[in-house]
Each structure stands twice: as structure tokens, then as C-alpha cells.
Design a protein around this motif. Structure first.
Motif, short mmCIF file in Angstrom:
data_model
loop_
_atom_site.label_atom_id
_atom_site.label_comp_id
_atom_site.label_asym_id
_atom_site.label_seq_id
_atom_site.Cartn_x
_atom_site.Cartn_y
_atom_site.Cartn_z
N THR A 28 9.62 -10.49 9.35
CA THR A 28 10.15 -9.45 8.49
C THR A 28 9.02 -8.54 8.03
N GLN A 29 9.36 -7.32 7.68
CA GLN A 29 8.35 -6.35 7.30
C GLN A 29 7.80 -6.68 5.91
N ALA A 30 6.52 -6.44 5.73
CA ALA A 30 5.87 -6.70 4.46
C ALA A 30 6.38 -5.74 3.39
N PRO A 31 6.45 -6.19 2.14
CA PRO A 31 6.91 -5.28 1.08
C PRO A 31 5.91 -4.16 0.85
N ALA A 32 6.41 -3.01 0.45
CA ALA A 32 5.56 -1.86 0.17
C ALA A 32 5.03 -1.97 -1.25
N TYR A 33 3.74 -1.70 -1.43
CA TYR A 33 3.14 -1.74 -2.75
C TYR A 33 3.66 -0.58 -3.59
N GLU A 34 3.98 -0.87 -4.83
CA GLU A 34 4.38 0.16 -5.78
C GLU A 34 3.40 0.11 -6.95
N TYR A 35 3.12 1.25 -7.53
CA TYR A 35 2.16 1.33 -8.63
C TYR A 35 2.54 0.35 -9.73
N GLY A 36 1.58 -0.46 -10.14
CA GLY A 36 1.80 -1.44 -11.20
C GLY A 36 2.32 -2.78 -10.71
N MET A 37 2.58 -2.91 -9.42
CA MET A 37 3.09 -4.17 -8.87
C MET A 37 2.02 -5.25 -9.02
N PHE A 76 0.69 -0.44 2.11
CA PHE A 76 0.33 0.61 1.16
C PHE A 76 -0.07 1.85 1.93
N LEU A 77 -0.08 2.98 1.25
CA LEU A 77 -0.45 4.24 1.87
C LEU A 77 -1.93 4.52 1.63
N GLN A 78 -2.58 5.04 2.65
CA GLN A 78 -3.99 5.42 2.52
C GLN A 78 -4.31 6.51 3.52
#
Length: 86
Positions: A28-37, A76-78
């Protein structure tokens, strides 16, 4: 002897089928990081970065070990490496 072979074959089938959800969970796809997670990172294993020849934002994946010893993934985005060159 036939009953013993049947028992062994049945046992192997049960073990194989019960292990298949474990393999499905890893795909399964990894969860996306959200600010403050909150992230429970004990050790970073690797970061798979997007490869690009142009400066853009891409999705990277970090593999890490949490404090319970379980391997986890988060995306995460970079900016790509091409942004550092320009």
C-alpha cells in the motif's frame, strides 16, 4: 502416509494464505506527511528522492524505524536536486 501428506499440504496452504495480507499491507502507498503530523522516528533508513533534470517539486518517500522497531514509510514534497544547480 496419505493422511500425513494431506495434513502437511493443508498446513502449508493455511500458512501461505494467512501470510498474504502481510504482503498486501507492504504494497500500500505510504501516507502523505501533513504539517504538524507527529512522526515517531528512531532512525532514518533512506530517502527516495524524485529524479528530474528541471527544477520542480516532487514527491519523496522516507523509510524509517519507529521507537517500537517497526519499519514505516511517509511521503513528502521537496524540490528536486536540479533546483540546487540553477
Amino acid at each position: 502416509m496419505n493422511i500425513q501428506n494431506f495434513s502437511v499440504a493443508s498446513l502449508l496452504a493455511v500458512i501461505t494464505l494467512s501470510g498474504s495480507p502481510l504482503f498486501a499491507k507492504e504494497q500500500t502507498q505510504a501516507p502523505a506527511y501533513e504539517y504538524g503530523m507527529p512522526l515517531d522516528i528512531a532512525q532514518a533508513v533512506r530517502i527516495d528522492e524524485p529524479k528530474s533534470t528541471v527544477c520542480e517539486v516532487g514527491q519523496a518517500t522516507m523509510t524509517y524505524v519507529d521507537t517500537h522497531g517497526q519499519i514505516r514509510h511517509v511521503t513528502f514534497l521537496q524540490q528536486t536536486d536540479a533546483c540546487a544547480i540553477q
